[in-house]
Enzyme design. Sequence first.
Site, PDB file in Angstrom:
ATOM      1  N   ASP A 436       0.832  -1.211   0.000  1.00 15.48           N
ATOM      2  CA  ASP A 436       0.000   0.000   0.000  1.00 15.48           C
ATOM      3  C   ASP A 436       0.866   1.259   0.000  1.00 15.48           C
ATOM      4  O   ASP A 436       1.839   1.368   0.739  1.00 15.48           O
ATOM      5  CB  ASP A 436      -0.897   0.025   1.232  1.00 15.48           C
ATOM      6  CG  ASP A 436      -1.837  -1.156   1.285  1.00 15.48           C
ATOM      7  OD1 ASP A 436      -2.897  -1.016   1.904  1.00 15.48           O
ATOM      8  OD2 ASP A 436      -1.514  -2.224   0.723  1.00 15.48           O
ATOM      9  N   ASP A 470      -4.299   0.143  -3.326  1.00 15.04           N
ATOM     10  CA  ASP A 470      -4.374   1.249  -2.367  1.00 15.04           C
ATOM     11  C   ASP A 470      -3.368   2.331  -2.718  1.00 15.04           C
ATOM     12  O   ASP A 470      -2.448   2.635  -1.966  1.00 15.04           O
ATOM     13  CB  ASP A 470      -4.187   0.754  -0.934  1.00 15.04           C
ATOM     14  CG  ASP A 470      -5.476   0.205  -0.348  1.00 15.04           C
ATOM     15  OD1 ASP A 470      -5.531  -0.010   0.866  1.00 15.04           O
ATOM     16  OD2 ASP A 470      -6.435   0.002  -1.110  1.00 15.04           O
ATOM     17  N   HIS A 503      -9.132   0.575  -1.817  1.00 15.24           N
ATOM     18  CA  HIS A 503      -9.243   2.009  -2.047  1.00 15.24           C
ATOM     19  C   HIS A 503      -9.517   2.333  -3.508  1.00 15.24           C
ATOM     20  O   HIS A 503      -9.751   3.495  -3.829  1.00 15.24           O
ATOM     21  CB  HIS A 503      -7.961   2.725  -1.609  1.00 15.24           C
ATOM     22  CG  HIS A 503      -8.011   3.179  -0.192  1.00 15.24           C
ATOM     23  ND1 HIS A 503      -8.401   4.445   0.174  1.00 15.24           N
ATOM     24  CD2 HIS A 503      -7.742   2.526   0.957  1.00 15.24           C
ATOM     25  CE1 HIS A 503      -8.355   4.556   1.481  1.00 15.24           C
ATOM     26  NE2 HIS A 503      -7.963   3.403   1.982  1.00 15.24           N
ATOM     27  N   HIS A 667      -2.637  -4.356   2.297  1.00 18.36           N
ATOM     28  CA  HIS A 667      -3.875  -4.079   3.019  1.00 18.36           C
ATOM     29  C   HIS A 667      -3.739  -3.794   4.505  1.00 18.36           C
ATOM     30  O   HIS A 667      -4.556  -3.074   5.065  1.00 18.36           O
ATOM     31  CB  HIS A 667      -4.847  -5.233   2.803  1.00 18.36           C
ATOM     32  CG  HIS A 667      -6.259  -4.963   3.230  1.00 18.36           C
ATOM     33  ND1 HIS A 667      -6.919  -3.782   2.930  1.00 18.36           N
ATOM     34  CD2 HIS A 667      -7.145  -5.725   3.921  1.00 18.36           C
ATOM     35  CE1 HIS A 667      -8.140  -3.832   3.423  1.00 18.36           C
ATOM     36  NE2 HIS A 667      -8.307  -4.990   4.037  1.00 18.36           N
TER      37      HIS A 667
END
Length: 771
Positions: A436, A470, A503, A667
């Site tokens: 991420d 993300d 996201h 995540h």
Amino acid sequence: MDNLNLWQFPPPPYTTSTTQTLFSTQEELPGPRCGHTLTAVSHHLILFGGFTSVPSGVSDNSLPCLTNSVYCLNSLTKKWKRLYPEGEPPSPRTNHAAVSCGDGVLIQGGMGPSGICNGDLHVLDMSGETFKWKKVVVEEGMAPGPRYGHVMGLAGEKLVIFGGKNGNLVLADTWALSTTTKPNVWERLYPNGDLPPGRVYASASTRDRRYFVLYGGRDQHGMPLGDAYRLESLSSSGFWVWTRSPGLDLSKRYQHAAVFLNPRLHVIGGVLSNTRQVDAEKAVSVLDTSTGVWIDTSNELMRRSLHAAESVGNRIYVYGGLREGVLLDDLLVSGELLSSGPTVPSYLGSSPETPRPPASEMNDSYKPSFSREKLQDLVNKVISTLLRPQTWEPPVDRKFFLSFPELAELCFAAKQIIEQEPTVLQLNAPIKVFGDLHGQFGDLMRLFYEYGYPSRQGDISYIDYLFLGDYVDRGKHSLETIILLLALKVEYPKNIHLIRGNHEAETTNRVYGFFNECIERIVRVCLSVHRIYIFYLFLTNEVMIIFFYANRQELNDGNRAFKLINDFFTHLPLAALIEKKIFCVHGGIGSSVFTVEQIANMKRPVDIDCEYNYKVMKDLLWSDPTAHDTILGIGTNKRGPNIVSFGPDRVNAFCERNGIDLILRGHECVLDGFERFAKGKLITVFSATNYCGIFKNAGAILVIGRNLDVVPKLIHPLPPPISPEENLPDKAWIEVRPLDHTRFLYHVDSERPPTPVRGFPKPEFEQGSTS
């Protein structure tokens, strides 16, 4: 007392040299001086102390002509200003040490008019509208004490002091003061490794606040030194180590200056003895810290001693000093004084296009209109502007450099590429896997800078890049992050791979900051163009019409950009398979994902809230492993309803059923940037450091070799500043190395604590969110 060797040159009458005063202004100039310090705080350079004239015929017990004046150079406006801070200033001094820390400058030690200054630590606080001098209150006990000609820098979260001289004693001690914990206590360090011998008039420069390099100086016998040592902390437990640089500079020197610019340490000027300065042919020496190689270069202007140097952005600033008994008052400014290779191109922005009248407003069904050549120009513009791992700086006033048509064209081009890709990407090793990013573009640049970035001249020809989702969030530079990835995807479609995270959904992005960023920053670009309209049409009495149009169009462009990017997200692949042995996904397998083929058969674009795909999408993008290996099966998840956690038995069953060896996922924020689960069958990787500004976690990528060895590479955030309201870039990092060639085994430096257990408490605002 040491007489500082200032009058051992032939004593000429008082003169100054202005060989290169680049900023010729009528501002308050510091004037000629030497023995001062120059310290960067943001874009300001703070000059403090020093001699204002050459001492002549003075005794060993008195040093006149010293000052404690403060000057500030604004590197943006290129103007000097004399400062008069409130509070009690440090006494006049020279050969002191200074370092920036947050919104302030720390000053310690030095030589005063009547002898050595005390060991008090002073700070010039620049955080408020009025600058103030303060004395740092330190607990009683052992302390560095009075000294001069020493070095001071930040290594990790510690303020470190080394060496110097007190009376006739040349020092070789190392001290540290934590900048993050109270009360303030000095600690005598006893580092391991190759310990540097005592020295005075050395120099040191901090690289990205991760470690600092000590160079040169004069030993206890008065001989110049040409060695370099690196000091760094290998863990939060207080384990420190000195490492000697394998490369030695044959041009030994002292009373010089040293400053980092990117990975190279520039050593400038200095003297060889009490009566001889460094020759012009070796006036600047550069140590490439990535190779340990020294290179000397000739520069007559840099023949000087007791000067000060500092870097801001991509430039080095040198002020004043002494050349064969003559005080200097010149300011030298440059880019890298010596470079071992081509510099990263700097894109300064395009000229604004001629504004079009309101009738040319594009409707919401904007279609691509760029030619192939114009698209390539756009891609080159994005990459040259953003892919600057060594020199990228956040934009002034957060202005975004692309217009809406340019952004839209890039989205369409990247979308056409990913639409042709399968839902489960089939990839080859070697490959670098990123976790991420959450809009923390600075972390992406640091990872690229430390471990390589996509480039035709670099490693793009033999290594791929996989990003696990993300890309945008509450980070301040989500637009830079996603736009650069889009441009790289268009430029290197077979080497850059993107999969979807939780996201990458419009409903999530409206809540967690990306929508607001699009509205704010796309508005600013449009506003600058429409202000030209308003000024241009002022004489035609059409100002009110244009102003109304501008406001409406600005908001519309930000919203349209947000929708276009999120439409691109719905087309992203959902997983990847590396060499048919390593399965990559953003979240996990949850309770409903059983086979890779099950995912591969899903059709895109995928609406995460669609009832048909709801369960599988929730598991792929939102599920997490259980807290540790002893918790089996399927359980609840603190993120919220309809989100599950899965145990190591689920991981083992999935791997066995699909014939794979490992699951890689992102995540979750893990403190060390990566973490193993299910006895190494699953690894979580997270690339954004200090997530939400509170977790103080490291960031990592995973480098997968041709034989499927997995090597984690880490960056660590900058330690918290002195005051919590200060917001500094995180530029300190370390590397994690493989223990051996056994697949999927790792070794973190033995002095570091083991990886903390996942599941550390989440703040209230993260409950049910997307961390």
